[in-house]
Motif scaffolding. Structure first.
Motif, short mmCIF file in Angstrom:
data_model
loop_
_atom_site.label_atom_id
_atom_site.label_comp_id
_atom_site.label_asym_id
_atom_site.label_seq_id
_atom_site.Cartn_x
_atom_site.Cartn_y
_atom_site.Cartn_z
N ALA A 92 44.90 52.91 56.16
CA ALA A 92 43.81 51.70 56.08
C ALA A 92 43.11 51.70 54.63
N LYS A 93 42.87 53.16 54.02
CA LYS A 93 42.17 52.95 52.75
C LYS A 93 42.95 52.65 51.54
N ILE A 94 44.35 52.96 51.80
CA ILE A 94 45.47 52.47 50.69
C ILE A 94 45.43 50.80 50.79
N PHE A 95 45.29 50.35 51.98
CA PHE A 95 45.32 48.78 52.30
C PHE A 95 44.06 48.19 51.63
N GLN A 96 43.07 48.96 52.02
CA GLN A 96 41.79 48.16 51.59
C GLN A 96 41.75 48.24 50.12
N ARG A 97 42.13 49.01 49.24
CA ARG A 97 42.08 49.28 47.77
C ARG A 97 43.05 47.94 47.41
N SER A 98 44.02 47.79 47.92
CA SER A 98 44.73 46.51 47.59
C SER A 98 44.20 45.23 47.82
N MET A 99 43.57 45.21 48.78
CA MET A 99 42.94 43.97 49.34
C MET A 99 41.70 43.81 48.29
N MET A 100 40.95 44.79 48.08
CA MET A 100 39.64 44.65 47.38
C MET A 100 39.87 44.28 45.99
N ASN A 101 41.10 44.96 45.40
CA ASN A 101 41.52 44.61 44.16
C ASN A 101 41.69 43.09 44.15
N MET A 102 42.59 42.44 45.11
CA MET A 102 43.00 41.26 44.99
C MET A 102 41.74 40.24 45.11
N LEU A 103 40.86 40.49 45.97
CA LEU A 103 39.48 39.64 46.14
C LEU A 103 38.89 39.80 45.10
N LYS A 104 38.83 40.71 44.10
CA LYS A 104 37.86 40.94 43.08
C LYS A 104 38.66 39.91 41.82
N LEU A 105 39.77 40.16 41.79
CA LEU A 105 40.50 39.23 41.03
C LEU A 105 40.51 37.67 41.22
N ALA A 106 40.42 37.35 42.55
CA ALA A 106 40.05 36.15 42.75
C ALA A 106 38.62 35.72 42.47
N GLU A 107 37.80 36.36 42.90
CA GLU A 107 36.44 36.32 42.43
C GLU A 107 36.26 36.09 40.95
N ASP A 108 36.94 36.91 40.16
CA ASP A 108 36.72 36.90 38.62
C ASP A 108 37.63 35.91 38.11
N GLY A 109 38.27 35.01 38.72
CA GLY A 109 39.17 34.11 38.25
C GLY A 109 40.20 34.61 37.40
N ASP A 110 40.59 35.68 37.70
CA ASP A 110 41.81 36.43 36.94
C ASP A 110 43.10 36.14 37.52
N GLY A 111 43.59 34.82 37.20
CA GLY A 111 44.64 34.28 37.81
C GLY A 111 46.08 35.36 37.49
N ASP A 112 46.15 35.81 36.34
CA ASP A 112 47.42 36.41 35.68
C ASP A 112 47.58 37.66 36.58
N GLN A 113 46.48 38.48 36.56
CA GLN A 113 46.56 39.78 37.42
C GLN A 113 46.86 39.43 38.73
N LEU A 114 45.98 38.68 39.38
CA LEU A 114 46.35 38.39 40.81
C LEU A 114 47.58 37.89 41.32
N GLN A 115 48.35 36.73 40.20
CA GLN A 115 49.44 36.43 40.30
C GLN A 115 50.57 37.70 40.15
N ALA A 116 50.12 38.76 39.48
CA ALA A 116 51.19 39.85 39.28
C ALA A 116 51.05 40.66 40.71
N MET A 117 49.92 40.80 41.19
CA MET A 117 49.82 41.57 42.38
C MET A 117 50.76 40.85 43.62
N ILE A 118 50.20 39.57 43.70
CA ILE A 118 51.20 38.64 44.59
C ILE A 118 52.60 38.92 44.54
N GLU A 119 52.88 38.72 43.14
CA GLU A 119 54.41 38.75 42.95
C GLU A 119 55.26 39.93 43.36
N GLN A 120 54.49 41.13 43.23
CA GLN A 120 55.02 42.49 43.55
C GLN A 120 55.35 42.52 45.07
#
Lengths: 290, 290
Positions: free
Chosen positions: B247-275
């Motif tokens: 759950a901790k590992i999952f949460q780190r991934s989820m929080m990273n993605m949410l942060k990228l969405a909040e920051d409007g960092d589309g490139d990094q967000l897309q890279a995570m989704i792509e993987q």
């Protein structure tokens, strides 16, 4: 019902709309434009559109109905490209899966012409994209959410509703904010969770071994994680406000359950699982809440 | 191969094992016991077992192979009930979906007799339970994980492997800890996420309306949320250590993605989704990691 559809974006969603509208006798002629000229040409060769337009603006020229079927992130630029030829009698719709950002863009760019715009979200799709998969049956029997705002012209709204119904859709109206909260909860957040789960697993040293043991539950749970990265990047960005709210609610439930497991509080844990399990067991797709 | 199977727990998993083993000529006679006398009686009437035993202990008496097919939470008590009749030549197995807790219970309770115990997790099941759904084909073609420990008798381990293989299973061996980490990642955590999502939605004021808009992605994602509450309470409790880690590992991934969405960092967000998307698109059920 309509003389000429100006179709902007001739992919799966737009192409299927054109085919369905023509088959139902709802539009006589389709003038189409896609960003990629080869898509526009293919749409014409397939009979999805009748005439190729060299620009979004020229696709709008002479139309009495316009459909934007472009990625949500391209909505604002598309409004800018077409606003000079919009007339008050023209019905404009989109098919985007987020609505508050689309409504905001329409209000910013279209100004008074925002009365012509009826925001629409047909709940349908395929795992594949592109005009080659356009399907006149894509919308039949599906739900369509219209999210009018105060300035939306009532006559346009009625015509939009009648049009979707004539294509076999179940139409309901909702505020843009309620729409986005609902889809954050039942679609965007589940996608985020599925992406994050996959991401977390594959970046562990033994992640690939773990995946070799995964079964049918995992298969179904993660099916949506294979979604198109660009499309989902856009959706998560466009709906980030509601997504963050729903993620907080989800996290509270998750942390509660983890805490109960850690504390060995089987009774409370079972009670939470029971509520989730009963709700899911009684849920039926497309059945309205009571 | 074996003269007498002592079956403790005559439900779906145990009953199916008895049917499959007898059909393959691997055991001659089945003596069965279930906590509920009516289940034991039904198992005998259906021919799943040959003889009803009045207790777990008496089901073990005279057996050369014993299968525990009880809820994981009942494992320790079952070991206690049968330990006085265990002999060194007896092969004992379970079918539990967590292994570290089962191995711990075996070491605590069985002492020296732990050498007879070969912990097993056949990756199979049905949405329904009970002896009335027992099916001799339930195990065919499925993976079975054996998690022997240092004290496990090598001859018993070989016989266990041969037995499952003769029933058409693909057998692999793994340490109990690795097994539990893997299933926390690909099964227990996904269940927790699906339960928590449903729980979070239905406890919102508009939750029922939201559910009315949910589509096929939601349907597949939440299918596992309809799982049996008691069974899943036991699994989440039994494997809480690994569950919390995953759950901790999952949460780190989820929080990273949410942060990228909040920051409007589309490139990094897309890279995570792509993987995530690529990993899921290339995953095939039952195909080993490379």
């Amino acid at each position: 019902m309509f003389e000429q559809l100006g179709l902007i974006g001739c992919g799966l969603m737009g192409g299927s709309f054109a085919l369905a509208a023509k088959r139902a006798g709802l539009v006589k002629r389709v003038v189409g434009y896609s960003k990629s000229p080869s898509t526009t040409e293919q749409a014409r060769r397939m009979g999805v559109i009748d005439v190729e337009a060299p620009s979004a603006l020229l696709a709008v020229s002479g139309a009495d109905i316009v459909l934007l079927a472009v990625p949500v992130a391209a909505t604002e630029a598309t409004f800018k490209a077409i606003r000079h030829l919009i007339t008050p009698s023209m019905l404009i719709m989109d098919v985007g899966s987020t609505k508050r950002d689309v409504v905001d863009a329409a209000q910013r760019v279209l100004r008074d012409h925002v009365s012509s715009f009826v925001p629409a979200h047909p709940i349908t799709g395929k795992e594949v994209s592109g005009v080659e998969h356009a399907d006149p049956e894509l919308y039949r029997g599906k739900q369509v959410i219209l999210t009018p705002v105060e300035k939306t012209n009532g006559a346009h709204l009625s015509r939009a509703q009648a049009l979707w119904e004539a294509m076999g859709c179940h139409v309901q109206q909702m505020a843009p904010e309620a729409h986005d909260a609902a889809f954050a909860a039942v679609s965007h957040l589940p996608h985020l969770l599925a992406f994050a789960l996959m991401h977390g697993i594959v970046n562990q040293p033994l992640g690939k071994d773990f995946l070799g043991l995964a079964g049918p539950g995992f298969r179904d749970f993660t099916r949506i994680a294979a979604g198109d990265p660009k499309l989902w990047r856009d959706v998560l960005l466009a709906n980030r406000l509601e997504l963050v709210e729903q993620a907080k609610i989800f996290q509270r439930s998750m942390m509660n359950m983890l805490k109960l497991a850690e504390d060995g509080d089987g009774d409370q844990l079972q009670a939470m699982i029971e509520q989730a399990s009963n709700s899911r067991a009684h849920w039926r797709m497309g059945q309205k809440g009571k």
